[in-house]
Each structure stands twice: as C-alpha cells, then as structure tokens.
Scaffold this motif. Sequence first.
Motif, PDB file in Angstrom:
ATOM      1  N   VAL A  27       0.828  -1.211   0.000  1.00 48.79           N
ATOM      2  CA  VAL A  27       0.000   0.000   0.000  1.00 48.79           C
ATOM      3  C   VAL A  27       0.858   1.255   0.000  1.00 48.79           C
ATOM      4  CG1 VAL A  27      -1.511   1.362   1.516  1.00 48.79           C
ATOM      5  CG2 VAL A  27      -2.102  -0.982   0.975  1.00 48.79           C
ATOM      6  N   GLY A  33      -3.025   8.402  -2.015  1.00 52.08           N
ATOM      7  CA  GLY A  33      -3.409   8.072  -0.655  1.00 52.08           C
ATOM      8  C   GLY A  33      -4.610   8.871  -0.197  1.00 52.08           C
ATOM      9  N   ASP A  58       1.490   7.081   0.167  1.00 52.54           N
ATOM     10  CA  ASP A  58       1.556   7.531   1.550  1.00 52.54           C
ATOM     11  C   ASP A  58       2.509   8.709   1.599  1.00 52.54           C
ATOM     12  OD1 ASP A  58       1.834   7.910   4.198  1.00 52.54           O
ATOM     13  OD2 ASP A  58       2.454   5.859   4.694  1.00 52.54           O
ATOM     14  N   ARG A 319      -9.008   4.869  -0.635  1.00 51.46           N
ATOM     15  CA  ARG A 319      -7.779   4.630   0.134  1.00 51.46           C
ATOM     16  C   ARG A 319      -8.056   4.716   1.631  1.00 51.46           C
ATOM     17  NH1 ARG A 319      -6.991   3.701  -4.551  1.00 51.46           N
ATOM     18  NH2 ARG A 319      -5.106   4.174  -5.741  1.00 51.46           N
ATOM     19  N   TYR A 321      -7.523   3.136   4.534  1.00 51.40           N
ATOM     20  CA  TYR A 321      -6.641   2.068   4.985  1.00 51.40           C
ATOM     21  C   TYR A 321      -7.161   1.270   6.184  1.00 51.40           C
ATOM     22  CZ  TYR A 321      -3.196   4.204   1.854  1.00 51.40           C
ATOM     23  OH  TYR A 321      -2.551   4.697   0.757  1.00 51.40           O
TER      24      TYR A 321
END
Length: 358
Positions: A27, A33, A58, A319, A321
């Motif tokens: 990722v 992101g 990220d 995104r 997470y």
Amino acid sequence: MGGYLLKRLALLAPTVFAIILINFTLVQFVPGGPIEQIISKITVGNISTTSNITGGGDIGADVGAADALADSYGVDPELLKDLEKQFGFDKPLHERFFSMLAGYLVFDFGTSYFQDVPVLELILERLPVSMSLGLWALLLIYGISIPLGVRKAVRDGTRFDVATSSMIFVGYAVPGFLFAIFLLVIFAGGGYFEIFPLRGLVSENWSNLSWPDKILDYLWHLCLPLIALTIGGFATLTMLTKNSFLEELGKQFVLTARSKGLNENQVLYGHVFRNAMLVVIAGFPSAFVAILFTGSLLIEIIFSIDGMGLLIYDAIIKRDYPIMFGNVYVLTLVGLFMHLVSDLIYVFVDPRIDFETR
C-alpha cells in the motif's frame, strides 16, 4: 489429531502477520493516498484525472513529501501537516505498523477515515450479508451439483451426459460477473424486462412489510445474485461428483454388493455414496471460502449489495486504509479457520485419514 490441530493453530499467527505485512508494504507504493483524495476534492478543477499516478500512496513515507505535494497541488503546507497528523502519517512506518498490529490483537481496527465509524462496527454489519449470500449460493450449488453429478455418472456416455456436459462447460467458461451483468441488462430494467430489482438485498420499505412479505422481498432480491454465483460455481463440483462416482463404481466392493442382489439405488446410496462424497463434502468449507473471497465480492459490487465486497471496493477507491487492513485481517482469519474445519470434516467423514503422520 490434537497434535495436528496445535500445529495448524501455531501457524495462524505467522501467516496472518505475513499477509498483513505484505499488504501494508504494498500500500505504501500505491498512488493516491487518503490525503491526496481530500486535497483533490479541495482543489477540484486544478488537477487532472491522471495526477495521482505521479504521487506515492503515503505522503508520510519520506521526508519532504508534504512540501512536494504542497507545491504540486498549490495548497498550504500547514494544511498537509495537519492532515498527516490527523491520519497518523506523521509517525514512522514501523511505528504505525506495530501500533496497528497491537490493536488487531484485541480486534481494534481503528476508525474509518471517511465514514467516521469504527471499522469493527462496519465489518460486523457487512460480514453477515456476505456470509449469508455465500451460504445460500453454496447450498444451491451443492443441491444442483451432487444429484446432477450422480446422474451423469450413472448415465455416462449417453446423450444426457453429453448435453449436460456441454452446458456445464459453457457455464464454467463464462465468468460469473459477466453473467451478472447479462442478467441485470435482461431482467432488471436494462431495456428488456423489469422483473427483478436492480440493486440491494431488500426494498426501501422492507421494515414496514409483514414477515411473510419480508421473506418474499428478500428472496426476490436474492434471485439474480444467486443465479450469477451458481452458474459459475456448480460446473467444477458437478464434474468432481461424476468422476468420484465413476471411480467408485469400478471397484470390487460394488460388484460384491450387486452380486448379493442389491438394487441399483441400494448400491449407489448405500455403498458408493459415502466413499464418493468424501472429497465433495469435506471440500464444503473450502468452497465457501472461495465463494466468499472471489465470487460474492464481485457480485456485491455489481448488484450494489451492502456486504464486504462493496465495503472493500469503496475502501480501495477512497484509500481508506483502516477498512482495507481490517477486512484483510478478518477475511484471513475466516479463511484459515474454514480450512481447519475442512480438515476436521475429512477425519469425520473418513476416520481412516490420519493427519498426525504428516
């Protein structure tokens, strides 16, 4: 058997750790992101649809990324730093990873970035939907495949066997999601018929319906998703059942049973069935995992069913997470547990199997 179970349980922790580590690492290299998602909304019209390709997934992964992104999008660097702190990207990668693992030990997956709801609450809400859809599909697949496979084995080489094999191979060759789109276009208002609903698992007024009407409404919404899942799933099981029966029918104990004067049904269902069904029945948990992980996830997206598939899809697009990693963790545990159940069923169906010697 106890020793084998302990070995399998001991492998759970490193397996889950490796899967989460691989996903967490990958990722970091995915463009676009969650912070970039927010900035894109703030500065809509100032960036192109392909601008995410140039950025990392990220922005907190390396020093100076915030300033670079600020120059790229033309936003205040202080805003980026506040967003980094809000999402936890101001911390080093290893610190975030091990903090996440510590939470996972107590099933604390954090809060969704964009829905502001605990991830565990979302999973507990959506998981039963996916599991019920997968279970209904699996029951339907087994209910069709086993009788059809037995019939094909008994009438091997006949016109019935050839005709059904042709249809089975067509169903196997065409992906389930393609059947789903076809069913939507033909039967759900795509320009031909409006027999079934276009989306969802229940109607909007479902809470106001009586219990009989609720059941009928639920089954009405299930028709197209179940057909799409079943068409793509029963082909392999049908041929497996047929080949298992054909293998058992040629063995000596079948000739012995027939020589004793038993009729064909007594031979088939009293002697052949248990041996032939060993692989089929023991594979039920594994088949459930396969449908849950692949088939039902795509079907949920196509039919807009609020299950795990749609939740994961939205999380990947945005995104989000915490939802992504929480789902990976839960589905991994479900998959490993179901494979363990599959081994236990093998021993239950055929006590001659001994996993201790492995």
